[in-house]
Design a protein around this motif. Structure first.
Motif, short mmCIF file in Angstrom:
data_model
loop_
_atom_site.label_atom_id
_atom_site.label_comp_id
_atom_site.label_asym_id
_atom_site.label_seq_id
_atom_site.Cartn_x
_atom_site.Cartn_y
_atom_site.Cartn_z
N GLY A 398 0.82 -1.21 0.00
CA GLY A 398 0.00 0.00 0.00
C GLY A 398 0.85 1.26 0.00
N GLU A 399 0.25 2.37 -0.37
CA GLU A 399 0.95 3.65 -0.43
C GLU A 399 0.18 4.68 0.39
OE1 GLU A 399 2.39 7.05 -3.70
OE2 GLU A 399 1.19 5.31 -4.33
N ILE A 400 0.87 5.29 1.33
CA ILE A 400 0.28 6.40 2.10
C ILE A 400 0.70 7.69 1.40
CG2 ILE A 400 0.24 7.59 4.32
CD1 ILE A 400 0.72 4.92 5.67
N LEU A 401 -0.26 8.35 0.78
CA LEU A 401 0.04 9.53 -0.02
C LEU A 401 0.47 10.70 0.85
CD1 LEU A 401 -2.92 9.32 -2.55
CD2 LEU A 401 -0.57 8.57 -2.88
N THR A 402 -0.20 10.87 1.98
CA THR A 402 0.15 11.95 2.89
C THR A 402 -0.50 11.68 4.24
OG1 THR A 402 0.19 14.35 3.18
CG2 THR A 402 -1.84 13.40 2.29
N GLU A 403 0.01 12.35 5.28
CA GLU A 403 -0.54 12.24 6.62
C GLU A 403 -0.82 13.63 7.16
OE1 GLU A 403 1.62 9.78 9.33
OE2 GLU A 403 2.21 8.34 7.77
N ALA A 404 -2.01 13.81 7.72
CA ALA A 404 -2.40 15.09 8.33
C ALA A 404 -2.61 14.88 9.82
CB ALA A 404 -3.68 15.61 7.68
N ARG A 405 -2.00 15.72 10.64
CA ARG A 405 -2.12 15.64 12.10
C ARG A 405 -3.06 16.75 12.58
NH1 ARG A 405 1.42 14.13 16.26
NH2 ARG A 405 2.11 12.50 14.83
N ILE A 406 -4.11 16.36 13.32
CA ILE A 406 -5.08 17.31 13.87
C ILE A 406 -4.66 17.67 15.29
CG2 ILE A 406 -7.48 17.67 14.50
CD1 ILE A 406 -6.96 17.48 11.48
N ALA A 407 -4.43 18.93 15.54
CA ALA A 407 -4.03 19.38 16.87
C ALA A 407 -5.23 19.41 17.81
CB ALA A 407 -3.41 20.77 16.79
N GLU A 408 -5.00 19.04 19.06
CA GLU A 408 -6.05 19.04 20.09
C GLU A 408 -6.59 20.45 20.27
OE1 GLU A 408 -8.57 17.06 22.46
OE2 GLU A 408 -6.83 16.07 21.56
N GLY A 409 -7.93 20.57 20.29
CA GLY A 409 -8.56 21.87 20.53
C GLY A 409 -8.79 22.69 19.28
N THR A 410 -8.26 22.24 18.13
CA THR A 410 -8.46 22.97 16.88
C THR A 410 -9.84 22.70 16.31
OG1 THR A 410 -6.10 22.77 16.40
CG2 THR A 410 -7.53 23.34 14.56
N LEU A 411 -10.50 23.74 15.80
CA LEU A 411 -11.82 23.57 15.20
C LEU A 411 -11.76 23.67 13.68
CD1 LEU A 411 -14.00 25.72 17.65
CD2 LEU A 411 -13.59 23.25 17.68
N ASP A 412 -10.85 24.49 13.17
CA ASP A 412 -10.74 24.69 11.72
C ASP A 412 -9.61 23.82 11.19
OD1 ASP A 412 -10.68 25.54 9.14
OD2 ASP A 412 -10.00 27.59 9.56
N TYR A 413 -9.98 22.77 10.48
CA TYR A 413 -8.99 21.84 9.94
C TYR A 413 -8.60 22.17 8.50
CZ TYR A 413 -10.68 18.90 13.82
OH TYR A 413 -11.05 18.41 15.05
N ALA A 414 -9.18 23.22 7.93
CA ALA A 414 -8.99 23.52 6.51
C ALA A 414 -7.52 23.68 6.12
CB ALA A 414 -9.79 24.76 6.11
N PRO A 415 -6.70 24.45 6.87
CA PRO A 415 -5.30 24.59 6.45
C PRO A 415 -4.56 23.25 6.40
CG PRO A 415 -5.88 26.27 8.07
CD PRO A 415 -7.02 25.29 8.04
N VAL A 416 -4.79 22.41 7.42
CA VAL A 416 -4.12 21.11 7.44
C VAL A 416 -4.59 20.25 6.28
CG1 VAL A 416 -3.86 18.97 8.77
CG2 VAL A 416 -3.79 21.18 9.94
N LEU A 417 -5.88 20.27 5.98
CA LEU A 417 -6.42 19.42 4.91
C LEU A 417 -5.98 19.92 3.53
CD1 LEU A 417 -10.01 18.76 6.29
CD2 LEU A 417 -8.04 17.23 6.31
#
Length: 586
Positions: A398-417
Motif C-alpha cells: 500500500g501507499e500512504i500519499l500523505t498524513e495530516a495531524r489534527i491538533a487538540e482543541g483545533t476547530l478549523d482543519y482547513a489549512p491542514v487538509l
C-alpha cells in the motif's frame, strides 16, 4: 545497515588469533586502550587508535589492526572509511577468524553497493566456519542479501534463526523485520511456502502469525506442548476442547486508579463464569491495586491458595513485573501485552491499538484500496494504531500519499487538509480511501471539512477510537458511512451472550467505556478453558465477544475484530464485517 557485534568478546577472539593456525601475539597497553574505547562505544576514536597502532608496523603484521579499525569505522557508520582499509588488507595473510570478519565486512560493503550476489558468495551457504560471536551478523547480512534478491521468505527464515541468538532487548526489532519480509509475499505464496516448512523450523511461528492476520488457515498446528494442563488432576477435555482449570485466580485492580477498569473485567469474567453450564473452576478474586508489586503479591497469594491457573493481571506494568519473574509456577493468561514474551505455558490477551491498525490495513488491502490519506490525532492510542497501520500497509504494497495531524482543541482543519491534499497530488482521483485515527468529536468536525477540502467520495475507515465521545445519534449522523473495528457483542452479533443494552442497564461496569472491558472479561474467562485446545489444534478459534480469537506460537491471543459502520448516527454491523454469530468454536 548497522549490525552490532559482541564487540569486546570478538576483540579478545581476534587478538588471540585463530586456534587452527596457532597465532599468538602480545597485546600492548596501547592496544588495550583502543579496545576499551570500542567497548565504551567510542567507535571512531577506537578506529583511529587502531590505525595509529597499525602505522607502527610493517607488512602483513598490520592487517589484524587494520581489520579491527575497519570494523570500528563500520560501527561508527563510516562505511567508506572501512572500505579504504579493507581494500588494503591481504586476506591470505589472515587467521581463520580474522578472515571470517574480513568476509563479513566485504559482504556488508557489497550490500551497500546493492550487489547481493557478491555478498552471498562471500558469506557462503553455511554459518559453520564463522565464530559464534560473528554468527548473528552472518544471519543478518545473509537475510539482507536474500531480501535484495527478492527472496523474502528465505530472508525471513534467516532472521527467524537469528532471533534465538539475540538478547531479549533486540528481538522485538528483529521480529518486526521478519513481519516486513513476510508481508511482501502474496497470500498464495505465503501459504505454500509456510506449508513446506519442516517441523521445528523457527520461521513457522512467524509465518503462522502472518497467515492468521490475513485470515488464512494454518497448514498445521503449532507445537505448543507447554500449554498442556499442569500435573494437577484436571478432568479430560470436552469434545470441543473445553478443559478449564480446577482453581482459577482472577488478578485485577479492585482498588486504586485502575479500579474502574478492573471492575468491568471482573464483572465480565463473573458473567461468563455463572453462564457456563458445564464444569466450572473454583474462582477467586485477588486485588492487585494496579501496581507491579501488588500483582506479584496477588500472584503469590493465589499460588498459596492452590490456584492452577491465573487470569490477569491487567496493566502493562503489572504484566511486565510478573513476566520478569521468569518461569512461573502456575500458568498465566495475562490481560495485556508487553515486550517480554509470555513465559512457557503462559499467554497474553490484549485489546491492542496495534491490532486495530493491522486489521484496518488488511481491510483496505483486501478491498483494493491501495492509496490512502491518513488523518490522525496526537494521543498515544492514535499513534500506536497509526504506527502499526503504516508499517503493515506499506509492507504489503500500500501507499500512504500523505498524513495530516489534527491538533487538540483545533476547530478549523482547513489549512491542514489543504496541505494534505496538495501533498497527495491534488484532486479526488489520487486517493482510494481515508484512514482516521481520531476520537468521535474530532471526526464529527472533520467529516464535513473533508468534503469541502476535496476528499469527498472515498471510503472512510477508522479505528475504534471513533466511538470515544460518540453515542448521540443526532450528532453522530455526521459519521454515517465510516467503518471501524468493533466487538461483535456490541454490534449485536452474539445472540448467545447477554444482550449488551440490557446488561448495561443492570451493571454500571458494562456501560459506556466499560462495555468494551466487560466484553474483554467475558472472553478472558472463556479463553482460560480453551488455551490448550487453541495452542495444539490447527485452525482452532473461539468466536468471542471481542472477535475471533486464535493463539499464535508465541503465546499471544490474536483477535480479529468485527467491522461496524455508522448508519443513521448509530453503530451497526458492516454488511461484510460481522462475524458468524452461530459459530461458537472451531
Amino acid at each position: 545497515m548497522n549490525f552490532r557485534p559482541a564487540a569486546l568478546g570478538l576483540l579478545v577472539l581476534l587478538a588471540a588469533g585463530c586456534a587452527s593456525v596457532q597465532v599468538t601475539r602480545e597485546i600492548s597497553q596501547e592496544e588495550r586502550a583502543a579496545d576499551r574505547l570500542l567497548a565504551e562505544g567510542r567507535h571512531a576514536d577506537a578506529a583511529r587508535a587502531y590505525e595509529q597502532l597499525a602505522a607502527g608496523l610493517r607488512g602483513h603484521a598490520r592487517y589484524p589492526l587494520l581489520l579491527r579499525a575497519a570494523d570500528a569505522w563500520r560501527e561508527a557508520g563510516e562505511l567508506e572509511r572501512a572500505r579504504v582499509l579493507i581494500d588494503g588488507i591481504g586476506p591470505r595473510r589472515l587467521a581463520d577468524d580474522e578472515l571470517a570478519l574480513h568476509d563479513l565486512l566485504r559482504a556488508e560493503l557489497a550490500l551497500a553497493d546493492r550487489q547481493p550476489e557478491a555478498a552471498r558468495a562471500l558469506l557462503g551457504e553455511s554459518v559453520a566456519r564463522f565464530p559464534h560471536a560473528l554468527r548473528p551478523r552472518w544471519h543478518r547480512l545473509r537475510a539482507e542479501a536474500l531480501s535484495q534478491q527478492g527472496e523474502h521468505f528465505a530472508a525471513a527464515g534467516e532472521l527467524a534463526r537469528l532471533d534465538a541468538l539475540l538478547p531479549a532487548g533486540e528481538r522485538q526489532a528483529n521480529q518486526r523485520r521478519i513481519e516486513r519480509e513476510l508481508a511482501r509475499l502474496g497470500d498464495r505464496d505465503l501459504a505454500r511456502a509456510s506449508a513446506a516448512l519442516p517441523a521445528g523450523d523457527p520461521l513457522y511461528a512467524f509465518a503462522g502469525r502472518a497467515l492468521t492476520a490475513r485470515g488464512l488457515p494454518l497448514p498445521r498446528a503449532y507445537d505448543r506442548a507447554d500449554l498442556a494442563a499442569p500435573s494437577v488432576a484436571r478432568p479430560p477435555a470436552e469434545p470441543d476442547g473445553y478443559r478449564p482449570p480446577l482453581k482459577l485466580a482472577l488478578l485485577v485492580p479492585l482498588s486504586g486508579p485502575l479500579a474502574g477498569a478492573g471492575a468491568s473485567v471482573r464483572d465480565g469474567a463473573l458473567t461468563a463464569h455463572f453462564g457456563e453450564s458445564r464444569r466450572r473452576p473454583e474462582l477467586r478474586l485477588y486485588d492487585t491495586a494496579g501496581t507491579a508489586q501488588g500483582a506479584i503479591d496477588a500472584y503469590q497469594l493465589a499460588l498459596a491458595d492452590g490456584a492452577d491457573q491465573i487470569l490477569g493481571p491487567l496493566s502493562r506494568d503489572e504484566v511486565q513485573a510478573l513476566f520478569s519473574q521468569g518461569e512461573l509456577a502456575a500458568p498465566v493468561l495475562a490481560l495485556n501485552r508487553v515486550a517480554l514474551p509470555p513465559p512457557p505455558g503462559s499467554a497474553s490477551f490484549a485489546l491492542s491499538p496495534e491490532d486495530e491498525g493491522v486489521a484496518a490495513a488488511e481491510r483496505m488491502l483486501r478491498r483494493g484500496l491501495l492509496r490512502v490519506v491518513v488523518v490522525s490525532a496526537g494521543d498515544d492510542s492514535a499513534q500506536r494504531s497509526l504506527d502499526a497501520f503504516r508499517e503493515h500497509f506499506r509492507a504489503r504494497g500500500g501507499e500512504i500519499l500523505t498524513e495530516a495531524r489534527i491538533a487538540e482543541g483545533t476547530l478549523d482543519y482547513a489549512p491542514v487538509l489543504r496541505a494534505a491534499l496538495a501533498a497527495a497530488g491534488g484532486g479526488e482521483g489520487r486517493h482510494d480511501a481515508v484512514f482516521l485515527a481520531l476520537r468521535g468529536p474530532q471526526a464529527r468536525l472533520l467529516v464535513p471539512q473533508l468534503a469541502i477540502a476535496g476528499f469527498a467520495g472515498r471510503p472512510l475507515i477508522a479505528t475504534s477510537q471513533i466511538l470515544q465521545g460518540s453515542g448521540d445519534p443526532r450528532l453522530d449522523r455526521d459519521l454515517d458511512g465510516i467503518e471501524f473495528p468493533e466487538h461483535p457483542w456490541l454490534l449485536g452479533s452474539r445472540a448467545d451472550l447477554p444482550d449488551p443494552a440490557r446488561t448495561g442497564r443492570r451493571l454500571a461496569s458494562a456501560r459506556g467505556g466499560g462495555a468494551r472491558l466487560f466484553a474483554f472479561g467475558l472472553d478472558a474467562y472463556r479463553l482460560a478453558g480453551y488455551l490448550e485446545h487453541l495452542g495444539r489444534q490447527s485452525g482452532a478459534w473461539i468466536n468471542g465477544a471481542t472477535g475471533e480469537l486464535r493463539l499464535d506460537a508465541f503465546g499471544n491471543v490474536l483477535r480479529i475484530p468485527a467491522w461496524g459502520v455508522f448508519s443513521g448516527g448509530r453503530p451497526r454491523p458492516a454488511l461484510d464485517g460481522a462475524l458468524t454469530p452461530d459459530a461458537e468454536l472451531q
